[in-house]
Scaffold this active site. Structure first.
Site, PDB file in Angstrom:
ATOM      1  N   HIS A   1       0.692  -1.231  -0.051  1.00 50.40           N
ATOM      2  CA  HIS A   1       0.035   0.069  -0.201  1.00 50.40           C
ATOM      3  C   HIS A   1       0.706   1.106   0.016  1.00 50.40           C
ATOM      4  CE1 HIS A   1      -3.419  -2.641   1.068  1.00 50.40           C
ATOM      5  NE2 HIS A   1      -2.635  -3.030   1.732  1.00 50.40           N
TER       6      HIS A   1
ATOM      7  N   SER B   1      14.727  18.760 -16.564  1.00 45.13           N
ATOM      8  CA  SER B   1      13.337  20.140 -16.794  1.00 45.13           C
ATOM      9  C   SER B   1      14.068  20.985 -17.728  1.00 45.13           C
ATOM     10  CB  SER B   1      13.118  20.454 -15.386  1.00 45.13           C
ATOM     11  OG  SER B   1      12.444  21.920 -15.568  1.00 45.13           O
TER      12      SER B   1
ATOM     13  N   LYS C   1      16.898  18.915 -12.156  1.00 42.62           N
ATOM     14  CA  LYS C   1      16.028  17.648 -12.183  1.00 42.62           C
ATOM     15  C   LYS C   1      16.557  16.533 -13.052  1.00 42.62           C
ATOM     16  CE  LYS C   1      12.239  17.640 -11.154  1.00 42.62           C
ATOM     17  NZ  LYS C   1      10.621  17.491 -11.476  1.00 42.62           N
TER      18      LYS C   1
ATOM     19  N   GLU D   1       8.480   6.546 -17.306  1.00 45.18           N
ATOM     20  CA  GLU D   1       7.049   7.104 -17.524  1.00 45.18           C
ATOM     21  C   GLU D   1       6.318   6.750 -18.907  1.00 45.18           C
ATOM     22  OE1 GLU D   1       7.565  10.957 -14.466  1.00 45.18           O
ATOM     23  OE2 GLU D   1       7.973  11.035 -16.407  1.00 45.18           O
TER      24      GLU D   1
END
Ligand code: ARG
Length: 499
Positions: free
Chosen positions: A164, A283, A289, A296
């Site tokens: 979870h 980015s 970043k 993804e």
């Protein structure tokens, strides 16, 4: 993209082909009907199918040897000119036949004896799709290699395990990665099974009701490297369940990939997994970043492939038997799915193979959130306390412990809880040493040595078994590749006997 390119006025004028004559001469639905552009994918397959069929027709004395030779030389010329040089047409089958006739004259028209485009297209799709399935299976093997290799390197690297998305129990990086190696193992097996059911020849089923000619379906199957024939002539041209099976296997694979990608994205966020620059992006305005974009995108591919599966099934649902033109729009779903899934698998394999695991960051969180609690309860239960009572002691200690409590604080809390629940000190039941082992993530992992558990030796055993299965699958794949290559040689030899 089943539609052909928009026809130009010039195309329409000389569009008359031998096969369709004026039936496909123009009209507003011309582009809508044509699959010629999408059929580039089966151009080579169609040439192989035409050659095998022609050889069989000659062997059966349905066409004369010199006629076969002319047809076969016409096919060589069509191959040399390429798909782009085909005359405009309804599909690649018709266009190749027209081109052969243009090349060698009316005798070229004998090529289409004792078959139909219905069994022809089904054979071409299977011929191409089986190779695509092998490529997909190959990509799963590479992913398994990357997972198994990284897992073997990290059988001792403790990390937090989650359920979870909450800290649950300490595991190791090796155990986490081999959990996915097990899943991808099944994905490979499903693709191999899909290959086997794809690899049957519909050729000779003709339109759907067989033929009056004395054909030899086993011979064309053999020349094309199929393991046998699709028995029933109607089933031969109608069946597309092999595409559903393959696409379902691929959709399942991409679901596996999406889970792995999601985990790696989380682990990258927590600093456990460090993707290599090759698989990361940055980015445009936040220069610090390092974003796991490839993962993804791989996670998103499940949407494309399961969409293709839904598209396929929806197209096939309720289709009456034998050929219906709807089938033309089913095929591209299968191509898109296998391309997307194979590419995503290769990318994820690369991300796993080149990424690093930060053992320190993993270890720092391995015991977070009192994730050793289950192991402590197990230790109490081993000392003879009923598991339910042990669970109560540990739950009470956990309730009063801060999230980042160190093992000493937890031990003190546990002793207090034991006094309350059991009415005696914890150390009446377990030694201080056993308790501190249970509270240590490394000790906690080492203690869970059950079959399939995270203890380093248990993971090493799992990895050995998984490596064996990997090698078996690799051999199964090589055997299929070899069989296809041998058939290709046989077909060339058979063709050369005439030309
Ligand atoms: N282009 C067709 C397809 O992809 C080939 C078969 C056409 N057969 C027919 N009877 N119109 O399915």
């Amino acid at each position: 993209m089943t539609d052909g390119e928009e026809p130009t006025a010039g195309d329409a004028a000389d569009a008359e082909t031998v096969v369709r004559r004026d039936r496909f001469a123009g009209g507003p639905a011309r582009g809508f009907m044509s699959s010629l552009a999408a059929d580039e994918r089966i151009f080579a397959a169609d040439l192989a199918v035409d050659r095998a069929h022609t050889v069989m027709l000659a062997e059966q004395d349905i066409v004369a040897a010199d006629e076969a030779a002319e047809i076969l030389s016409g096919l060589d010329a069509v191959e040399a000119a390429g798909h782009g040089a085909l005359p405009d047409g309804e599909d690649v089958h018709e266009a190749i036949e027209s081109a052969v006739v243009a090349e060698v004259g009316a005798v070229g028209g004998k090529m289409h004896t004792a078959r139909s485009r219905n069994d022809e297209v089904a054979t071409c799709i299977r011929h191409r799709y089986r190779a695509d399935l092998l490529d997909a299976a190959e990509a799963t093997l590479a992913l398994r290699e990357a997972l198994l290799e990284a897992a073997a390197e990290h059988t001792d690297t403790v990390m937090p395990g989650f359920t979870h998305r909450q800290y649950a129990q300490p595991v190791t990086v090796g155990h986490f990665l081999s959990s996915y190696a097990g899943a991808v193992e099944r994905d490979t097996a499903r693709l191999l099974a899909a290959f086997d059911r794809t690899n049957e020849s519909p050729l000779g089923g003709a339109a759907f009701a067989g033929t009056t000619f004395d054909i030899d379906r086993e011979r064309t199957a053999e020349l094309l490297g199929f393991d046998g024939v699709v028995e029933n002539a109607t089933d031969a041209g109608s069946a597309r369940d092999f595409l559903v099976e393959g696409t379902a296997a691929l959709a399942t694979l991409t679901a596996t990939l999406s889970g792995l990608s999601a985990d790696l994205i989380e682990h990258a966020k927590d600093g456990y997994f460090v993707p290599s620059d090759d698989y990361a992006s940055t980015s445009s305005i936040m220069p610090q970043k390092v974003n796991p974009d490839t993962l993804e995108l791989a996670r998103a591919v499940t949407g494309d492939v399961s969409g293709d599966l839904a598209g396929l099934l929806t197209t096939l649902k309720g289709l009456p038997r034998a050929y219906n033109r709807d089938l033309q729009r089913a095929t591209p779903h299968a191509w898109d799915a296998v391309d997307d899934a194979t590419e995503a698998t290769t990318v994820v394999a690369g991300a796993v193979a080149t990424g690093e695991w930060d053992a320190e960051a993993c270890a720092a969180d391995a015991g977070a959130g009192f994730s050793t609690a289950t192991g402590v309860a197990d230790a109490l239960a081993s000392a003879g306390i009923p598991f339910r009572t042990a669970h109560e002691v540990v739950a009470e200690a956990a309730a009063s412990a801060p999230d980042d409590a160190d093992p000493e604080t937890l031990a003190a809390n546990l002793d207090t809880a034991a006094q309350e629940v059991l009415g005696e000190s914890l150390y009446e039941r377990v030694s201080r040493e056993d308790l501190s082992t249970a509270l240590d993530p490394v000790g906690s992992v080492a203690a869970r040595a059950s079959h399939g558990g995270p203890a380093p030796d248990a993971v090493a055993d799992s990895l050995a078994r998984m490596t064996e299965t990997h090698d078996d699958h690799e051999a199964a794949l090589a055997a299929r590749h070899d069989a296809l290559a041998a058939a290709e040689t046989d077909l060339t030899d058979a063709v050369n006997a005439y030309t």
